[in-house]
Design a protein around this motif. Structure first.
Motif, PDB file in Angstrom:
ATOM      1  N   ILE A   1       0.837  -1.202   0.000  1.00  0.00           N
ATOM      2  CA  ILE A   1       0.000   0.000   0.000  1.00  0.00           C
ATOM      3  C   ILE A   1       0.873   1.254   0.000  1.00  0.00           C
ATOM      4  CG2 ILE A   1      -1.649   1.335   1.367  1.00  0.00           C
ATOM      5  CD1 ILE A   1      -2.797  -1.392   2.315  1.00  0.00           C
TER       6      ILE A   1
ATOM      7  N   VAL B   1      -4.674  -1.563   8.078  1.00  0.00           N
ATOM      8  CA  VAL B   1      -4.753  -1.566   6.617  1.00  0.00           C
ATOM      9  C   VAL B   1      -5.611  -0.403   6.139  1.00  0.00           C
ATOM     10  CG1 VAL B   1      -5.475  -2.878   4.587  1.00  0.00           C
ATOM     11  CG2 VAL B   1      -4.412  -4.066   6.511  1.00  0.00           C
TER      12      VAL B   1
ATOM     13  N   GLU C   1      -4.277   2.769   3.750  1.00  0.00           N
ATOM     14  CA  GLU C   1      -4.882   3.262   2.500  1.00  0.00           C
ATOM     15  C   GLU C   1      -5.223   4.745   2.609  1.00  0.00           C
ATOM     16  OE1 GLU C   1      -7.380   0.462  -0.360  1.00  0.00           O
ATOM     17  OE2 GLU C   1      -8.227   0.591   1.644  1.00  0.00           O
TER      18      GLU C   1
ATOM     19  N   HIS D   1      -2.243   6.809   2.237  1.00  0.00           N
ATOM     20  CA  HIS D   1      -1.773   6.848   0.847  1.00  0.00           C
ATOM     21  C   HIS D   1      -2.665   7.742  -0.005  1.00  0.00           C
ATOM     22  CE1 HIS D   1       0.217   5.471  -2.791  1.00  0.00           C
ATOM     23  NE2 HIS D   1      -0.976   5.271  -3.330  1.00  0.00           N
TER      24      HIS D   1
ATOM     25  N   ARG E   1      -7.768   4.185  -2.806  1.00  0.00           N
ATOM     26  CA  ARG E   1      -8.149   2.796  -2.577  1.00  0.00           C
ATOM     27  C   ARG E   1      -7.256   1.875  -3.395  1.00  0.00           C
ATOM     28  NH1 ARG E   1     -13.690   0.036  -3.254  1.00  0.00           N
ATOM     29  NH2 ARG E   1     -12.225  -1.666  -2.921  1.00  0.00           N
ATOM     30  N   LEU E   2      -6.664   0.898  -2.721  1.00  0.00           N
ATOM     31  CA  LEU E   2      -5.796  -0.076  -3.391  1.00  0.00           C
ATOM     32  C   LEU E   2      -6.178  -1.515  -3.088  1.00  0.00           C
ATOM     33  CD1 LEU E   2      -2.385   1.666  -2.652  1.00  0.00           C
ATOM     34  CD2 LEU E   2      -3.433   1.452  -4.913  1.00  0.00           C
ATOM     35  N   VAL E   3      -6.922  -1.732  -2.002  1.00  0.00           N
ATOM     36  CA  VAL E   3      -7.177  -3.085  -1.509  1.00  0.00           C
ATOM     37  C   VAL E   3      -8.569  -3.559  -1.912  1.00  0.00           C
ATOM     38  CG1 VAL E   3      -7.391  -4.523   0.562  1.00  0.00           C
ATOM     39  CG2 VAL E   3      -5.624  -2.747   0.445  1.00  0.00           C
TER      40      VAL E   3
ATOM     41  N   GLU F   1      -9.319   2.570  -9.305  1.00  0.00           N
ATOM     42  CA  GLU F   1      -9.497   1.986  -7.985  1.00  0.00           C
ATOM     43  C   GLU F   1     -10.389   0.753  -8.089  1.00  0.00           C
ATOM     44  OE1 GLU F   1     -10.961   4.856  -5.236  1.00  0.00           O
ATOM     45  OE2 GLU F   1      -9.096   6.004  -5.196  1.00  0.00           O
TER      46      GLU F   1
ATOM     47  N   SER G   1     -11.154  -2.512   2.019  1.00  0.00           N
ATOM     48  CA  SER G   1     -10.529  -2.808   3.307  1.00  0.00           C
ATOM     49  C   SER G   1     -11.502  -2.524   4.446  1.00  0.00           C
ATOM     50  CB  SER G   1      -9.242  -2.003   3.476  1.00  0.00           C
ATOM     51  OG  SER G   1      -9.494  -0.605   3.431  1.00  0.00           O
TER      52      SER G   1
END
Length: 259
Positions: free
Chosen positions: A5, A27, A31, A34, A37-39, A214, A220
């Motif tokens: 992330i 987690v 995000e 950062h 959204r990555l997860v 995304e 998450s």
């Protein structure tokens, strides 16, 4: 996962997102820090054709405001390593995620009761279990988890609204007439029931990664919510069936709601 992330790399994580609610929040915070959204968490039922049709019906208002949901999750057998808490953590967790998604509502309390136990189980296992949920908007949900039902892998759901009801379709199967009987076969495992949903889940996630977008699947935050709710279910089971309030943090604006 946190390192990925921090580097801005997309992450697909099979459930659970983490083994504790606190680690799930790490987690979520990673995000947020950062800024993107990555997860995506692997709750594949949101990608099943029948569940998506049910979602469309509920969103359209065709059956009115949801009032009650009846659910069942049945497995023919489970191995001896399956323990009572896994009914919530490994089995009902899929129902919990898809309920939140279908109803666009949050689960606020849970109670787990144990009816007469089946003699087909290993002695250490409480099976079946009945899980009773209430949502923030007052929807009442009953979920039967029966992991030694013997006859097959059977997933059922019916949502009752003010103006009608919508029922999850059974998997398509040919009808057989023979030996004075008419019937259809019953699937024996999750692979036959949700294989297409897994394929759709991965195709859509890969497409989002390829496009630099995304992910649109379970987030998450959804992984965190599922962990908090299953923790409450295990607490209720171990308390002998007390109603347990779901102690969830306020949902941050980053995940679609005001904090």
């Amino acid at each position: 996962m946190l390192n990925a992330i921090a580097e801005g790399k997309p992450v697909f994580c099979e459930k659970p997102l983490a083994t504790t609610a606190g680690d799930c929040l790490r987690v979520v915070e990673g995000e947020r820090a950062h800024g993107r959204r990555l997860v995506q968490v692997g709750f594949m039922r949101r990608f099943d054709a029948g569940y998506r049709q049910m979602k469309d019906v509920l969103t359209s208002g065709a059956v009115g405001t949801p009032l009650i949901v009846h659910c069942a999750h049945r497995n023919p057998t489970v191995p001896e390593s399956y323990v009572s808490a896994m009914a919530a953590q490994d089995t009902a967790v899929h129902e919990i995620d898809v309920l939140r998604w279908l109803l666009d509502d949050e689960i606020s309390s849970v109670q787990v009761t144990t009816p007469r136990a089946t003699g087909k189980r290993f002695g250490h296992l409480k099976d079946p279990q009945i899980m009773l949920f209430e949502t923030a908007n007052g929807v009442r949900i009953d979920l039967e988890v029966f992991v030694n039902c013997q006859y097959g892998y059977d997933i059922q759901r019916e949502t009752v609204g003010e103006d009608g009801l919508v029922r999850l379709p059974d998997p398509a199967a040919v009808g057989i007439r023979a030996a004075g009987r008419h019937g259809t076969g019953v699937l024996q495992d999750w692979k036959g029931r949700f294989g297409d949903a897994f394929d759709t889940e991965f195709r859509e996630w890969i497409a989002s990664v390829a496009a630099g977008a995304e992910p649109t699947g379970p987030s998450s935050w959804d992984g965190y919510a599922a962990t908090v709710i299953t923790d409450a279910a295990v607490q209720s089971l171990e308390s002998g069936g007390q109603i347990v309030t779901v102690d969830m943090k306020p949902r941050p604006a980053f995940h679609g709601a005001a904090s």
